[in-house]
Design a protein around this motif. Sequence first.
Motif, mmCIF file in Angstrom:
data_model
loop_
_atom_site.group_PDB
_atom_site.id
_atom_site.type_symbol
_atom_site.label_atom_id
_atom_site.label_comp_id
_atom_site.label_asym_id
_atom_site.label_seq_id
_atom_site.Cartn_x
_atom_site.Cartn_y
_atom_site.Cartn_z
ATOM 1 N N SER A 148 0.864 -1.171 0.000
ATOM 2 C CA SER A 148 0.000 0.000 0.000
ATOM 3 C C SER A 148 0.904 1.226 0.000
ATOM 4 N N SER A 151 -0.584 7.865 -2.850
ATOM 5 C CA SER A 151 -0.632 8.281 -4.251
ATOM 6 C C SER A 151 -1.748 9.302 -4.443
ATOM 7 N N GLU A 152 -1.836 9.810 -5.691
ATOM 8 C CA GLU A 152 -2.901 10.772 -6.021
ATOM 9 C C GLU A 152 -4.260 10.086 -6.178
ATOM 10 N N GLU A 155 -7.994 6.157 -1.734
ATOM 11 C CA GLU A 155 -7.638 4.960 -0.968
ATOM 12 C C GLU A 155 -8.375 3.739 -1.525
ATOM 13 N N VAL A 159 -2.754 1.271 -7.869
ATOM 14 C CA VAL A 159 -1.756 2.257 -8.290
ATOM 15 C C VAL A 159 -0.928 1.697 -9.437
ATOM 16 N N SER A 181 -3.393 2.082 -3.451
ATOM 17 C CA SER A 181 -3.234 3.424 -2.883
ATOM 18 C C SER A 181 -3.704 3.437 -1.425
ATOM 19 N N SER A 184 -4.038 10.073 -0.276
ATOM 20 C CA SER A 184 -3.180 11.160 -0.786
ATOM 21 C C SER A 184 -1.851 11.207 -0.043
ATOM 22 N N GLN A 185 -0.867 11.783 -0.719
ATOM 23 C CA GLN A 185 0.497 11.824 -0.187
ATOM 24 C C GLN A 185 0.652 12.839 0.926
#
Length: 186
Positions: A148, A151-152, A155, A159, A181, A184-185
């Motif tokens: 996991s 990423s943009e 959830e 990815v 994912s 968000s980062q």
Amino acid sequence: MSTNHQPLDPNDENQALNPEGQTGAEVPAEGDQDLAALLEAAQAQVVQYHDELLRAKAEVENIRRRAQDDVAKARKFGTESFAESLVPVKDSLEAALAVPDQSSQAWREGVEITLKQLVAAFERNLMKEVAPAAGDKFDPNVHQAISSVPSEFPEGAVVQLLQKGYTIADRVLRPALVMVSSGSQG
């Protein structure tokens, strides 16, 4: 008339009851003949039912044995269709290796043709590729998450595809290996 107080033997057909309910050597009365005829008819019917029972039991046993044979044959020859589909693929690979000094373009064309044969063999045998694209929703029924990562993508979205999966007739042969994912980062 002598009185005999001995019990009746159901296997002794020569015994008869007199009107007082005693045994004697008298000739059976007319009512006794009707009972004897009924008994004989009932015994004949029992024999018939027993015969039908034995025949039905034998038929069930034959059906069970045939079903076992069918299952054994299905296991033995279940892959026959798939194997027949793969033989031309093997032939193409062997033919490619038999030709010396091929250009890289000829090798590429041969590999593409062989891949098309393999895809056609998979399709004929209901084998499908599981290859989710980035952003697709993770499906635990056909995907296996390896890690996991932030990423943009939202959830739970795929990815990256690491390895394609496959199903045969909607049954998972191998799940697709994916990175999922975690949100968000930032």
